[in-house]
Design an enzyme around this catalytic site. Structure first.
Site, mmCIF file in Angstrom:
data_model
loop_
_atom_site.group_PDB
_atom_site.id
_atom_site.type_symbol
_atom_site.label_atom_id
_atom_site.label_comp_id
_atom_site.label_asym_id
_atom_site.label_seq_id
_atom_site.Cartn_x
_atom_site.Cartn_y
_atom_site.Cartn_z
ATOM 1 C CG ASP A 434 3.079 3.724 5.443
ATOM 2 O OD1 ASP A 434 2.270 3.517 4.519
ATOM 3 O OD2 ASP A 434 3.917 4.638 5.412
ATOM 4 C CD GLU A 437 0.360 -0.301 0.278
ATOM 5 O OE1 GLU A 437 -0.313 0.518 0.933
ATOM 6 O OE2 GLU A 437 1.615 -0.330 0.298
ATOM 7 C CG ASP A 502 2.608 8.165 -0.632
ATOM 8 O OD1 ASP A 502 2.226 8.318 0.537
ATOM 9 O OD2 ASP A 502 3.540 7.402 -0.954
#
Length: 781
Positions: A434, A437, A502
């Site tokens: 995960d 970024e 998301d």
């Protein structure tokens, strides 16, 4: 970034100069070098006090020509640089010719011709055989800009007060559409958009993207890969309506024009350039069940979830532990929370031994919180990114005092992989990578002193996922490695799988996700998944069930949420009826598992060719159909199945079938395309149509073993309007090719000796239960 104010004026604060003519052409070892002054040279004195741009055209491989525009060549070209041609570079011999049409460089099937006119700037790209004109760099399409606009020429003696940009523009033809550029959730056709390639954690309902990929595909028969991992800004028909502009801050901009006779060939050549998708094992295609994000769970919760799924006839192939398998404030320290999981190795072993799941995945990220055991080790040994003053780069976003693993440091990579080995020893089989970024680009120093912080922002995702993927390969084998990644850039397709980030629990977010998956597929990624039910919020039962149908037709399928669980009985109060969430999930899971002989064979081809398995844009299969380039609410699953998700509570859906005969998988009814159709569906079906001339191999109906079984045993071979030569590849559960089943000239099947057990042939499509055919489906006029 826009450099002009309309067609005639320069944008405020900008000084802009363009290549106005090709003054000199020099032949090089690999192509042509063009000297292009920023004004027309009408007399010798015009060469003074005049800037020039150098444009290098080079033959790369068959059908690929690179273009590099440079202002000041003395500027340091700092890394990181994309890892190009990872499997080796095919040979090509540049061909240069001169005639009345101009000077032409040919690289196999693709050519670039420099216009011969005096005081002219125009470079056209076309098929070498003259069959097709692709695009061009016309007048005032290459240049540089300085901001703020210098008050005098002497002012740029100190460039620290200025930003220097270089840009190129390629022409757009009438009706041309542009697609790709990574996992973008906005309009499928990028025409009219300003696009910034800069990884961000922006969710699916914004113009930001987790996976920015500097490649776009044109409906006109070419693709463009921009060879810069830093911030690239594009104006796709949004500054000049008939041009795509790419710009970067710096002194040079390089890109590759890729030509193919169809979009699949373009993606294949792009995969040669940036890397082919890795192959993934059969178990990864089964249903993944997650704990969700901030929910409260422990070993008993996990067991109850898996037992509940078994009791509801829904096999789970992979169970995923999200963040809180570790203690709060310690992420990522690779240590199970001892209060919640006192015996993680034993617990995982018991789950597998009981047949509750085949594999286990855990969540990690590259941010190391200072309260976890890993932080001090990493900080002391110099494994974390530092600020310019020598401090470890830390902030309190996401995790308190978190540092960032420096994957430009080989020792840091080895340490991180060693931490993963400890998880593998406990029974972990896959890793969810995960984040990745939020990478700082200011006040940061990397271990690799040559690394440009701005270029590292996007490229970090490549290094992060590469480190984890290669650790998985070393432990489990080359084609057995599976990660579940969110961040990406060009090249990270080599490290599957990815998911869409998301999304909200709404039909609009489901549509956003479809667009994101389609765009990423046209950016070279073979596999893609989504949080079934939506990540944010608590989905009402109807959205959950519609999303289940969509999610189980993605290449990979995972139930995952944020603050609420995604096991079906928590959604609708454990409705055990045929229309309830549990039965709906069981039916769609069974369907995907039954499709595995087809899906796994298609997966091998997708990886070899650099194609998306699912979601595959319809234009990849039907590029000659203009409508296919606008379809963003439906997709292909492999090359033979077309699916249209339902976004309406009442079940109404409109979809398009290209030319040919299409058979409903659920009813056996045949429709003729091209055309638009409307249907109304219950929760157990959606428009799922089989393309004509398809040999579809299906696993045994009613089997309940999950995604892994013998794909050659007890199968049903369903024939859909087949002609001589129609065939289907078959692979075993390990991906080993078994052979092909093919329709002969006499209409009989050949190659059936590879089949085992009680297999059968259905000559008019799969056997459909007459009582169930059409149940819940209404055809609308």
């Amino acid at each position: 970034m826009k450099f002009r104010d309309g067609m005639w004026m320069t944008a405020e604060g900008m000084s802009v100069q363009h290549a106005e003519e090709v003054y000199d052409i020099r032949e090089t070892e690999r192509g042509l070098s063009l000297l292009c002054p920023t004004k027309r040279i009408l007399r010798r004195g015009d060469t003074l006090n005049t800037a020039t741009l150098t444009i290098e055209l080079e033959a790369e491989i068959d059908g690929v020509i690179s273009v590099q525009a440079t202002h000041w060549d003395g500027a340091v070209n700092r890394g990181p640089h994309f890892d190009l041609y990872p499997a080796g570079k095919p040979a090509v011999k540049p061909q240069v010719s001169r005639d009345e049409q101009g000077t032409t460089l040919s690289s196999g099937s693709l050519s670039a011709t420099v216009h011969p006119g005096e005081h002219t700037f125009n470079i056209g790209f076309h098929a070498t055989d003259g069959s097709k004109r692709l695009t061009s760099m016309a007048s005032r399409s290459v240049g540089f800009a300085v901001n703020p606009a210098p008050t005098s020429e002497l002012a740029v003696g100190d460039m620290r007060d200025f930003k220097h940009f270089i840009f190129t523009q390629t022409s757009l033809a009438v009706g041309e559409t542009v697609h790709g550029l990574g996992e973008r959730f906005g309009p499928f056709n990028k025409l009219g958009q300003s696009v910034k390639l800069w990884n961000a954690d922006g969710g699916t309902s914004s113009d930001q993207a987790y996976k920015n990929v500097s490649f776009w595909l044109s409906s006109r028969g070419y693709g463009v890969f921009i060879d810069n991992p830093g911030k690239v800004e594009l104006e796709v028909g949004s500054e000049r309506c008939n041009r795509v502009q790419a710009s970067v801050q710096g002194q040079r901009l390089k890109w590759y024009l890729i030509y193919g006779k169809n979009p699949k060939e373009i993606l294949y050549k792009y995969s040669i350039l940036t890397g082919k998708p890795g192959k993934v094992p059969s178990w990864s295609f089964g249903l993944w069940l997650s704990t969700s994000f901030t929910t409260d769970y422990d070993e008993a919760t996990v067991s109850s979830f898996l037992e509940g799924m078994r009791d509801r006839n829904t096999p789970v192939d992979v169970f995923h532990y999200d963040c809180f398998w570790m203690k709060a404030f310690t992420w990522t320290d690779f240590v199970f929370d001892s209060e919640k999981f006192p015996d993680p190795k034993g617990s995982i072993s018991r789950l597998k031994a009981a047949g509750l799941c085949k594999k286990v995945c855990v969540w990690i990220n590259p941010y190391i919180a200072q309260h976890g055991e890993a932080f001090r080790v990493a900080a002391d040994k110099g494994y974390l990114v530092k600020r310019k003053n020598g401090d470890v780069f830390q902030w309190d976003m996401w995790q308190a005092g978190m540092g960032l693993v420096d994957f430009t440091n080989p020792e840091a990579c080895a340490w991180y992989a060693e931490c993963l080995e400890g998880l593998f020893d406990q029974g972990v089989d896959a890793i969810k990578t995960d984040f990745g970024e939020r990478i700082p680009s200011r006040d940061v120093v990397w271990h690799d002193a040559e690394a440009d912080p701005e270029k590292m922002h996007n490229y970090y995702a490549f290094l992060y996922n590469k480190t984890v993927y290669e650790a998985l390969q070393r432990r489990f084998g080359d084609d057995q490695a599976v990660l579940y990644a969110r961040a990406g850039c060009a090249g990270t397709q080599r490290f599957p799988v990815t998911w869409g980030g998301d999304c909200e629990s709404t039909p609009e977010a489901m549509a956003e996700s479809v667009r994101g998956g389609l765009s990423l597929g046209l950016s070279g990624f073979a596999y893609w998944s989504v949080d079934i039910g939506g990540f944010e919020g608590s989905p009402p039962p109807w959205i959950y069930k519609r999303w289940v149908a969509f999610g189980l037709l993605c290449s990979h399928s995972r139930l995952h949420g944020s603050r609420s669980y995604r096991v079906p009985w928590t959604i609708d109060g454990d409705d055990r009826s045929e229309e309830g969430c549990s039965r709906t999930l069981a039916r769609w899971t069974a369907l995907k598992n039954r499709l595995m002989p087809y899906l796994f064979a298609q997966s091998a081809e997708a990886a070899d060719r650099g194609l998306p398995l699912s979601l595959r844009a319809v234009c990849l299969e039907f590029p000659e159909d203009p409508t296919s380039w606008y379809l963003d609410r439906q997709f292909m699953v492999g090359d033979s199945l077309l699916a249209a998700p339902v976004f309406d509570e009442g079940g109404e859906v409109e979809f398009y079938l290209p030319r040919g005969r299409w058979t409903s998988f659920f009813t056996g009814e045949v429709r003729a395309g091209p055309g638009w159709f409307r249907e109304r569906h219950g929760f157990g079906t959606l428009p799922l149509y089989v393309r004509e001339n398809t040999v579809l191999v299906l696993g045994r109906e009613g089997a309940n073993s999950g995604a892994v079984y013998d794909y050659a045993a007890d199968v049903e071979v369903a024939l859909y309007q087949v002609r001589e030569g129609a065939s289907a590849a078959l692979v075993d559960g390990n991906g080993r090719a078994l052979g092909r089943i093919e329709v002969g000239g006499d209409g009989r099947l050949r190659g059936t000796e590879i089949l085992k057990g009680q297999w059968s042939v259905s000559e008019k499509g799969r056997k459909v239960d007459a009582a169930a055919a059409g149940k819940g489906i209404e055809l609308l006029e």
